[in-house]
Design a protein around this motif. Structure first.
Motif, PDB file in Angstrom:
ATOM      1  N   PRO B  92      64.261 143.659  -0.932  1.00 11.10           N
ATOM      2  CA  PRO B  92      62.809 144.707   0.022  1.00 11.10           C
ATOM      3  C   PRO B  92      62.821 144.855   0.616  1.00 11.10           C
ATOM      4  O   PRO B  92      62.387 145.730   1.572  1.00 11.10           O
ATOM      5  CB  PRO B  92      62.398 144.870  -1.399  1.00 11.10           C
ATOM      6  N   ASP B  93      62.409 142.941   1.431  1.00 11.25           N
ATOM      7  CA  ASP B  93      62.086 143.021   3.133  1.00 11.25           C
ATOM      8  C   ASP B  93      63.060 142.905   3.649  1.00 11.25           C
ATOM      9  O   ASP B  93      62.612 142.683   5.746  1.00 11.25           O
ATOM     10  CB  ASP B  93      60.752 142.452   3.030  1.00 11.25           C
ATOM     11  N   ARG B 118      59.026 153.358  -0.051  1.00 11.85           N
ATOM     12  CA  ARG B 118      59.807 152.037  -0.639  1.00 11.85           C
ATOM     13  C   ARG B 118      59.437 150.869  -1.609  1.00 11.85           C
ATOM     14  O   ARG B 118      60.903 150.961  -1.802  1.00 11.85           O
ATOM     15  CB  ARG B 118      59.669 151.003   1.034  1.00 11.85           C
ATOM     16  N   ALA B 119      58.311 151.026  -1.733  1.00 15.04           N
ATOM     17  CA  ALA B 119      58.144 150.600  -3.725  1.00 15.04           C
ATOM     18  C   ALA B 119      58.829 150.520  -5.060  1.00 15.04           C
ATOM     19  O   ALA B 119      58.968 150.725  -5.012  1.00 15.04           O
ATOM     20  CB  ALA B 119      56.424 150.098  -3.298  1.00 15.04           C
ATOM     21  N   THR B 122      62.361 150.285  -4.594  1.00 14.78           N
ATOM     22  CA  THR B 122      62.635 148.988  -5.212  1.00 14.78           C
ATOM     23  C   THR B 122      62.119 149.184  -6.667  1.00 14.78           C
ATOM     24  O   THR B 122      63.722 148.683  -7.144  1.00 14.78           O
ATOM     25  CB  THR B 122      61.499 148.131  -4.534  1.00 14.78           C
ATOM     26  N   GLU B 123      61.168 149.754  -7.410  1.00 16.33           N
ATOM     27  CA  GLU B 123      61.062 149.969  -8.686  1.00 16.33           C
ATOM     28  C   GLU B 123      62.218 150.568  -9.304  1.00 16.33           C
ATOM     29  O   GLU B 123      62.581 150.014 -10.180  1.00 16.33           O
ATOM     30  CB  GLU B 123      60.031 150.312  -8.930  1.00 16.33           C
ATOM     31  N   TYR B 126      66.551 148.047  -6.989  1.00 20.23           N
ATOM     32  CA  TYR B 126      66.674 147.511  -7.293  1.00 20.23           C
ATOM     33  C   TYR B 126      65.986 146.433  -8.223  1.00 20.23           C
ATOM     34  O   TYR B 126      66.861 145.530  -9.328  1.00 20.23           O
ATOM     35  CB  TYR B 126      65.708 146.172  -5.998  1.00 20.23           C
ATOM     36  N   LEU B 127      65.145 146.291  -8.376  1.00 22.09           N
ATOM     37  CA  LEU B 127      64.391 146.184 -10.015  1.00 22.09           C
ATOM     38  C   LEU B 127      65.147 146.072 -11.538  1.00 22.09           C
ATOM     39  O   LEU B 127      65.884 144.932 -12.160  1.00 22.09           O
ATOM     40  CB  LEU B 127      62.903 146.057 -10.627  1.00 22.09           C
ATOM     41  N   GLN B 130      68.859 144.058 -11.112  1.00 22.05           N
ATOM     42  CA  GLN B 130      68.204 142.337 -10.791  1.00 22.05           C
ATOM     43  C   GLN B 130      68.243 142.260 -12.538  1.00 22.05           C
ATOM     44  O   GLN B 130      69.403 141.027 -12.921  1.00 22.05           O
ATOM     45  CB  GLN B 130      67.666 142.049 -10.147  1.00 22.05           C
ATOM     46  N   HIS B 134      70.706 139.495 -14.395  1.00 22.00           N
ATOM     47  CA  HIS B 134      69.948 138.035 -14.815  1.00 22.00           C
ATOM     48  C   HIS B 134      70.023 138.203 -16.491  1.00 22.00           C
ATOM     49  O   HIS B 134      70.248 137.143 -17.028  1.00 22.00           O
ATOM     50  CB  HIS B 134      68.159 138.719 -14.120  1.00 22.00           C
ATOM     51  N   GLY B 135      69.719 139.438 -16.833  1.00 28.22           N
ATOM     52  CA  GLY B 135      69.655 139.465 -18.630  1.00 28.22           C
ATOM     53  C   GLY B 135      71.168 138.745 -18.766  1.00 28.22           C
ATOM     54  O   GLY B 135      71.295 137.990 -19.944  1.00 28.22           O
ATOM     55  N   HIS B 208      72.757 138.249  -0.817  1.00 25.34           N
ATOM     56  CA  HIS B 208      71.710 137.914  -1.700  1.00 25.34           C
ATOM     57  C   HIS B 208      71.678 137.729  -2.696  1.00 25.34           C
ATOM     58  O   HIS B 208      70.425 136.736  -3.544  1.00 25.34           O
ATOM     59  CB  HIS B 208      71.114 139.166  -1.235  1.00 25.34           C
ATOM     60  N   VAL B 212      69.622 134.614  -5.193  1.00 26.41           N
ATOM     61  CA  VAL B 212      68.918 134.806  -6.162  1.00 26.41           C
ATOM     62  C   VAL B 212      69.324 134.183  -7.991  1.00 26.41           C
ATOM     63  O   VAL B 212      68.850 134.091  -7.938  1.00 26.41           O
ATOM     64  CB  VAL B 212      68.213 136.446  -5.664  1.00 26.41           C
TER      65      VAL B 212
END
Lengths: 261, 261
Positions: B92-93, B118-119, B122-123, B126-127, B130, B134-135, B208, B212
């Motif tokens: 996000p940055d 931006r937050a 991201t919420e 992106y989250l 990911q 990840h799961g 990225h 990650v």
């Protein structure tokens, strides 16, 4: 197996977030905050004494982390379930994620776990914890906030029968900047017996959270280990938080004056 | 601003998972699979042509990834939203997460985004992406399954007016093992003009997802870039999948014969 009844258990297994909008650049993490062993896992075949011992959690770590959170105005993310159910500071393929043995104790409920049981615990405990911490960190990056990750642990004064002299350990992974700054400030400001990469180091696979949540994002990070006899009750936790809060503030300032202002 | 109407848009912004239990060690990832610009963001002030161009997505990448998934029996995780809303291959940055400009195009809807906007992106994008990836990966590790991460991208044949000769690029981050093995097999098996770390490299902040999701877990990983004129329709996507599936299988086998069996 019956669940440990405990007032205040939140009823879910997500990572628990406190003071998310705190002003400090530091985000505190406490992976071993809890000794709760909720249904469906129950007591893992352990005695009450074993379930209260350091093998199940890091005694005092959550109290210290909350004391630091209050004094620094820092966000805090902590795990709601005993590390013997799932150790949130381990990847699912690491032996310690669902330990079959801890120090001298065999963990009956963790013997011969099936692939499905390992996947179910990963899904129920590890993934929500990591997602909660990831969310806190990424929302900060999206907002352009300076961010450093500090994990809070405690260790037992006697390990395999041997007393440990170190009182305060600072552990780093690939990026040692914040750990070395914290060590220098702790040595200058406190009378604590300090050690770098004691009583553990990254070679012992204890820096998973730092590797996954901080390093890939370029965030300053360190792992702190406090000997648990120094944070054995609420008053001692508060006193240690009072000693360490200025250490963390000064360490961050030494690296990034603007961020720590 | 109105949302791009498109049949089949799933209505949510989570990462989309296909064939999770596929037998292959490879998990395919397609961060730039979609050109969808759903509500509440709408068209970002772009023309229809711009919204169909490579700046909004990687044309052909999802079709190729699905073709590889079918031929290898591999899991696939892809993003449901245009990278101009949020580029899931960026933190996000990073400037490219919500790009204000792409190649020669200004993105009107991304100018002067507030911290809250931006937050929120991201919420929303992106989250969940990911977390979905990840799961998939962590459930595999919990089950003891060999796992490698391969991300699938396409690039434009002409960039800032300059034609690009390379047809197939293989990009690595810190761990170059799988990338070099894929390159060797592609050079031996295909007539494609191949390049290592072309047309981009890790220095361009394009790795990225690998940093990650793969490196911290010790998973083999590589990023593949196919020139998009070679996968311009469904038949071409299928033909490229037919060429590259044996390349990936042989590369993995050369590194880890048991895992690739």
């Amino acid at each position: 197996m019956t669940a440990l009844a405990e007032p205040g258990f939140p009823g879910g297994f997500s990572g628990l977030v406190e003071n998310e909008s705190g002003a400090s650049p530091i985000v505190l993490v406490c992976e071993h905050a809890s000794r709760m062993m909720p249904a469906p896992w129950g007591d893992l075949g352990l005695s009450e004494d074993q379930r209260r011992a350091h093998i199940a959690w890091d005694p005092g770590a959550l109290g210290l982390a909350r004391g630091l959170s209050a004094r620094l105005d820092a966000a805090l993310v902590h795990a709601p379930v005993s590390r013997l159910i799932y150790d949130c500071n381990r990847a699912p393929d690491q032996a310690g994620a669902m330990a079959v043995r801890s120090e001298v104790h065999v963990i009956p409920g963790n013997q011969n776990l099936s692939a499905e049981e390992r996947a179910a615990r990963t899904e129920a405990v590890y993934l929500p914890f990591q997602a909660a911490l990831h969310g806190v960190l990424m929302r900060r990056l999206a907002r352009g906030r300076a961010t450093a990750v500090v994990t809070i642990h405690s260790f037992t004064p006697v390990w395999h029968g041997q007393p440990r002299a170190v009182e305060f350990g600072v552990i780093h992974d690939a990026d040692d900047r914040l750990a070395r700054a914290i060590l220098a400030e702790a040595q200058a400001q406190t009378g604590l017996h300090c050690g770098l990469n004691e009583p553990y180091s990254a070679a012992d696979d204890v820096t998973h959270t730092l590797r996954v949540q901080a390093t890939p994002y370029g965030l300053l990070n360190a792992m702190l280990e406090i000997r648990n006899d120094l944070i054995a009750d609420a008053a001692a936790e508060a006193a240690m938080a009072e000693r360490l809060a200025p250490v963390l503030r000064a360490a961050l300032h030494s690296l990034s004056p603007a961020a720590a202002a």
